[in-house]
Design a protein around this motif. Sequence first.
Motif, PDB file in Angstrom:
ATOM      1  N   TYR A  98      -5.615   6.944   9.755  1.00 45.33           N
ATOM      2  CA  TYR A  98      -4.735   6.003  10.438  1.00 45.33           C
ATOM      3  C   TYR A  98      -5.466   5.238  11.527  1.00 45.33           C
ATOM      4  CZ  TYR A  98      -1.282   9.127   8.350  1.00 45.33           C
ATOM      5  OH  TYR A  98      -0.552   9.891   7.493  1.00 45.33           O
ATOM      6  N   CYS A  99      -4.899   4.127  11.914  1.00 45.59           N
ATOM      7  CA  CYS A  99      -5.394   3.409  13.082  1.00 45.59           C
ATOM      8  C   CYS A  99      -5.042   4.205  14.343  1.00 45.59           C
ATOM      9  CB  CYS A  99      -4.801   1.999  13.141  1.00 45.59           C
ATOM     10  SG  CYS A  99      -3.022   1.974  13.457  1.00 45.59           S
ATOM     11  N   VAL A 100      -5.591   3.793  15.462  1.00 44.45           N
ATOM     12  CA  VAL A 100      -5.415   4.557  16.699  1.00 44.45           C
ATOM     13  C   VAL A 100      -3.928   4.735  17.030  1.00 44.45           C
ATOM     14  CG1 VAL A 100      -5.899   4.607  19.173  1.00 44.45           C
ATOM     15  CG2 VAL A 100      -7.620   3.746  17.577  1.00 44.45           C
ATOM     16  N   GLN A 101      -3.177   3.661  16.923  1.00 40.21           N
ATOM     17  CA  GLN A 101      -1.752   3.723  17.281  1.00 40.21           C
ATOM     18  C   GLN A 101      -1.001   4.683  16.368  1.00 40.21           C
ATOM     19  OE1 GLN A 101      -3.584   1.017  17.077  1.00 40.21           O
ATOM     20  NE2 GLN A 101      -2.861  -0.632  18.424  1.00 40.21           N
ATOM     21  N   HIS A 102      -1.262   4.590  15.070  1.00 40.42           N
ATOM     22  CA  HIS A 102      -0.509   5.441  14.152  1.00 40.42           C
ATOM     23  C   HIS A 102      -0.995   6.888  14.195  1.00 40.42           C
ATOM     24  CE1 HIS A 102       0.980   1.688  11.957  1.00 40.42           C
ATOM     25  NE2 HIS A 102       1.998   2.272  12.549  1.00 40.42           N
ATOM     26  N   ALA A 103      -2.269   7.082  14.467  1.00 34.19           N
ATOM     27  CA  ALA A 103      -2.758   8.458  14.635  1.00 34.19           C
ATOM     28  C   ALA A 103      -2.044   9.120  15.805  1.00 34.19           C
ATOM     29  CB  ALA A 103      -4.265   8.456  14.860  1.00 34.19           C
ATOM     30  N   MET A 160      -9.054   1.348   6.034  1.00 30.68           N
ATOM     31  CA  MET A 160      -7.830   0.717   6.511  1.00 30.68           C
ATOM     32  C   MET A 160      -6.783   1.798   6.780  1.00 30.68           C
ATOM     33  SD  MET A 160      -7.943  -2.433   3.848  1.00 30.68           S
ATOM     34  CE  MET A 160      -6.514  -3.378   4.311  1.00 30.68           C
ATOM     35  N   CYS A 161      -5.944   1.543   7.753  1.00 27.99           N
ATOM     36  CA  CYS A 161      -4.908   2.497   8.133  1.00 27.99           C
ATOM     37  C   CYS A 161      -3.942   2.688   6.971  1.00 27.99           C
ATOM     38  CB  CYS A 161      -4.157   1.999   9.367  1.00 27.99           C
ATOM     39  SG  CYS A 161      -2.786   3.065   9.850  1.00 27.99           S
ATOM     40  N   LYS A 162      -3.774   3.964   6.591  1.00 23.78           N
ATOM     41  CA  LYS A 162      -2.910   4.291   5.443  1.00 23.78           C
ATOM     42  C   LYS A 162      -1.499   4.657   5.888  1.00 23.78           C
ATOM     43  CE  LYS A 162      -6.877   5.801   2.759  1.00 23.78           C
ATOM     44  NZ  LYS A 162      -7.835   5.325   3.808  1.00 23.78           N
ATOM     45  N   TRP A 163      -1.136   4.190   7.042  1.00 22.15           N
ATOM     46  CA  TRP A 163       0.210   4.474   7.540  1.00 22.15           C
ATOM     47  C   TRP A 163       1.235   3.739   6.666  1.00 22.15           C
ATOM     48  CZ3 TRP A 163       1.817   7.831  11.160  1.00 22.15           C
ATOM     49  CH2 TRP A 163       3.145   7.734  11.583  1.00 22.15           C
ATOM     50  N   PRO A 164       2.126   4.480   6.051  1.00 21.03           N
ATOM     51  CA  PRO A 164       3.104   3.836   5.170  1.00 21.03           C
ATOM     52  C   PRO A 164       4.224   3.157   5.968  1.00 21.03           C
ATOM     53  CG  PRO A 164       3.448   6.204   5.192  1.00 21.03           C
ATOM     54  CD  PRO A 164       2.278   5.946   6.097  1.00 21.03           C
ATOM     55  N   PHE A 196       1.223  -0.680   3.542  1.00 19.80           N
ATOM     56  CA  PHE A 196       0.511   0.187   4.481  1.00 19.80           C
ATOM     57  C   PHE A 196       0.136  -0.640   5.695  1.00 19.80           C
ATOM     58  CE2 PHE A 196      -0.185   2.187   0.365  1.00 19.80           C
ATOM     59  CZ  PHE A 196       0.126   3.497   0.643  1.00 19.80           C
ATOM     60  N   CYS A 197      -0.087   0.057   6.803  1.00 22.69           N
ATOM     61  CA  CYS A 197      -0.422  -0.638   8.048  1.00 22.69           C
ATOM     62  C   CYS A 197      -1.617  -1.577   7.829  1.00 22.69           C
ATOM     63  CB  CYS A 197      -0.735   0.393   9.127  1.00 22.69           C
ATOM     64  SG  CYS A 197      -1.496  -0.274  10.599  1.00 22.69           S
ATOM     65  N   GLY A 198      -2.710  -1.051   7.314  1.00 20.25           N
ATOM     66  CA  GLY A 198      -3.842  -1.899   6.936  1.00 20.25           C
ATOM     67  C   GLY A 198      -4.787  -2.263   8.060  1.00 20.25           C
ATOM     68  N   ARG A 199      -4.477  -1.850   9.281  1.00 17.49           N
ATOM     69  CA  ARG A 199      -5.428  -2.115  10.366  1.00 17.49           C
ATOM     70  C   ARG A 199      -6.650  -1.214  10.194  1.00 17.49           C
ATOM     71  NH1 ARG A 199      -1.065  -2.580  15.195  1.00 17.49           N
ATOM     72  NH2 ARG A 199      -0.345  -0.690  14.173  1.00 17.49           N
ATOM     73  N   VAL A 200      -7.688  -1.505  10.954  1.00 16.50           N
ATOM     74  CA  VAL A 200      -8.900  -0.693  10.855  1.00 16.50           C
ATOM     75  C   VAL A 200      -8.556   0.742  11.260  1.00 16.50           C
ATOM     76  CG1 VAL A 200     -11.255  -0.372  11.679  1.00 16.50           C
ATOM     77  CG2 VAL A 200     -10.325  -2.676  11.411  1.00 16.50           C
TER      78      VAL A 200
END
Length: 163
Positions: A132-137, A106-110, A121-125
């Motif tokens: 991170y997810c694609v967007q947050h990466a 899961m995306c660990k974007w805070p 956390f974002c929590g998306r795949v």
Amino acid sequence: MGWTDERVATLKKLWLEGLSASQIAKQLGGVTRNAVIGKVHRLGLSGRATPSQPTRSTFKAPRAPRPVSSHPAPRRIEAHAPPVPRPVIYDEAPGSATVLTLGAHMCKWPIGDPSSDSFTFCGRVSDKDGPYCVQHAAVAYQPQQSRKKTSANELARSLRRYI
Ligand SMILES: [Zn+2]
């Protein structure tokens, strides 16, 4: 217009002051630059040190220095710095994962303030290679992203106990 005594006197005066033939022609009015040069020769005044390059120029202003580019240095630093993911605190909707439910993929974007209860956390795949997810990466690795360095560092420190 002819060369009256008065105009000849003016011509002599201006010529000796260092004005160019065209400047003198303009001041006198009614004569061309060539007429001034011809008269100067006839008067025997042409022995001026630098008749073609007047030492006194009333037209040319000193050239302004070239504007110095204001940001070459930061760019260079950016190029050498390794692309370290640095999370940025954003005003965005709370994520779907919390400290308790955050899983391996899961995306660990805070999102939000880590010290508050609403922190998620974002929590998306997450992307297969990253946390991170694609967007947050995309945001994390974006070199031009303006970051608040201190808050990013504080965040990273506070996250160490979770991840
Ligand atoms: Zn995400």
